[in-house]
Scaffold this motif. Structure first.
Motif, short mmCIF file in Angstrom:
data_model
loop_
_atom_site.label_atom_id
_atom_site.label_comp_id
_atom_site.label_asym_id
_atom_site.label_seq_id
_atom_site.Cartn_x
_atom_site.Cartn_y
_atom_site.Cartn_z
N ALA A 162 -0.41 12.23 -0.19
CA ALA A 162 -0.73 13.45 0.56
C ALA A 162 -0.80 13.15 2.05
O ALA A 162 -1.22 12.07 2.46
N VAL A 163 -0.38 14.11 2.87
CA VAL A 163 -0.52 13.98 4.31
C VAL A 163 -2.01 13.99 4.62
O VAL A 163 -2.75 14.82 4.09
N GLY A 164 -2.45 13.05 5.45
CA GLY A 164 -3.88 12.97 5.72
C GLY A 164 -4.17 12.58 7.15
O GLY A 164 -3.29 12.16 7.90
N THR A 165 -5.42 12.75 7.51
CA THR A 165 -5.94 12.24 8.77
C THR A 165 -7.24 11.53 8.44
O THR A 165 -7.89 11.83 7.44
N HIS A 166 -7.60 10.57 9.26
CA HIS A 166 -8.84 9.82 9.06
C HIS A 166 -9.56 9.69 10.39
O HIS A 166 -8.95 9.83 11.45
N LEU A 167 -10.82 9.39 10.31
CA LEU A 167 -11.58 9.04 11.50
C LEU A 167 -11.41 7.56 11.81
O LEU A 167 -11.97 7.05 12.76
N HIS A 168 -10.64 6.85 10.98
CA HIS A 168 -10.36 5.43 11.20
C HIS A 168 -8.88 5.22 11.49
O HIS A 168 -8.07 6.12 11.32
N SER A 169 -8.55 4.04 11.92
CA SER A 169 -7.16 3.64 12.13
C SER A 169 -6.73 2.75 10.98
O SER A 169 -7.56 2.11 10.34
N GLU A 170 -5.43 2.75 10.71
CA GLU A 170 -4.88 1.93 9.62
C GLU A 170 -3.66 1.18 10.13
O GLU A 170 -2.93 1.66 10.99
N MET A 171 -3.47 0.00 9.55
CA MET A 171 -2.30 -0.81 9.85
C MET A 171 -1.63 -1.21 8.55
O MET A 171 -2.29 -1.61 7.61
N TRP A 172 -0.29 -1.04 8.50
CA TRP A 172 0.50 -1.43 7.33
C TRP A 172 1.35 -2.63 7.70
O TRP A 172 2.04 -2.62 8.72
N LEU A 173 1.31 -3.67 6.86
CA LEU A 173 2.12 -4.88 7.05
C LEU A 173 3.07 -4.95 5.86
O LEU A 173 2.65 -5.26 4.74
N VAL A 174 4.34 -4.63 6.08
CA VAL A 174 5.32 -4.51 5.01
C VAL A 174 5.78 -5.89 4.56
O VAL A 174 6.16 -6.73 5.38
N THR A 175 5.74 -6.13 3.24
CA THR A 175 6.14 -7.42 2.68
C THR A 175 7.47 -7.37 1.94
O THR A 175 8.11 -8.40 1.78
N GLU A 176 7.87 -6.19 1.44
CA GLU A 176 9.18 -6.05 0.80
C GLU A 176 9.60 -4.59 0.80
O GLU A 176 8.76 -3.70 0.82
N GLY A 177 10.90 -4.37 0.81
CA GLY A 177 11.43 -3.02 0.74
C GLY A 177 11.43 -2.30 2.08
O GLY A 177 11.27 -2.91 3.14
N THR A 178 11.62 -0.97 2.00
CA THR A 178 11.65 -0.12 3.20
C THR A 178 10.59 0.97 3.06
O THR A 178 10.60 1.74 2.10
N LEU A 179 9.68 1.02 4.01
CA LEU A 179 8.57 1.97 4.01
C LEU A 179 8.82 3.04 5.07
O LEU A 179 9.19 2.72 6.20
N GLU A 180 8.62 4.30 4.70
CA GLU A 180 8.58 5.35 5.70
C GLU A 180 7.13 5.59 6.05
O GLU A 180 6.33 5.96 5.21
N LEU A 181 6.79 5.38 7.31
CA LEU A 181 5.47 5.73 7.84
C LEU A 181 5.71 6.97 8.67
O LEU A 181 6.37 6.93 9.71
N ASN A 182 5.22 8.10 8.20
CA ASN A 182 5.40 9.37 8.89
C ASN A 182 4.15 9.65 9.69
O ASN A 182 3.06 9.79 9.13
#
Length: 145
Positions: free
Chosen positions: A82-102
């Motif tokens: 689901a599309v979301g918002t947070h009061l925190h920040s997030e970081m994604w570290l991709v290890t395999e494949g292709t990720l869409e970060l929208n």
């Protein structure tokens, strides 16, 4: 990227992010220095997605900072979260494949070795953008509510 390489990034991640989660500081245990093993991967509500904890939410002794990390895999063809918002920040570290970060309606394609950052308050979702499994670490950091 293996867990050892990921572990060397944590100090920089903690300095670079700010977040808030639902648990209060009083409800979170104090985190201590040490090694943290990946927990058991379990299915999530989104079909084709598994996730498991690495570092359970807790407070850093250095101040009013909450830290959490987990690992997720998404199979090809799975619906995005689901599309979301947070009061925190997030970081994604991709290890395999292709990720869409929208982020706020703008797609960013990330491949193994890439890092995505969502600053607190931005609308976002992640999805598998390829034809193979995508896997990634997520790190969240900042003050509790």
């Amino acid at each position: 990227m293996n867990r050892r390489e990921f572990g060397t990034l944590l100090p920089a991640l903690m300095a670079g992010l700010a977040l808030t989660e639902t648990a209060s500081a009083a409800e979170l245990k104090e985190l201590t220095s040490g090694g943290y093993k990946q927990g058991t991967l379990k299915p999530t509500p989104q079909k084709g997605r598994t996730s498991g904890p690495i570092l359970s939410a807790g407070m850093l002794k250095a101040g009013n900072i909450r830290l959490e990390s987990h690992y997720t895999s998404i199979e090809p063809g799975s619906e995005h979260e689901a599309v979301g918002t947070h009061l925190h920040s997030e970081m994604w570290l991709v290890t395999e494949g292709t990720l869409e970060l929208n982020l706020n309606g703008t797609p960013h394609l990330l491949k193994a070795g890439d890092v995505g950052l969502c600053v607190a308050g931005d609308k976002h979702f992640v999805a598998n953008a390829g034809d193979t499994r995508v896997s990634y670490f997520v790190v969240t950091v900042g003050p509790p509510e």
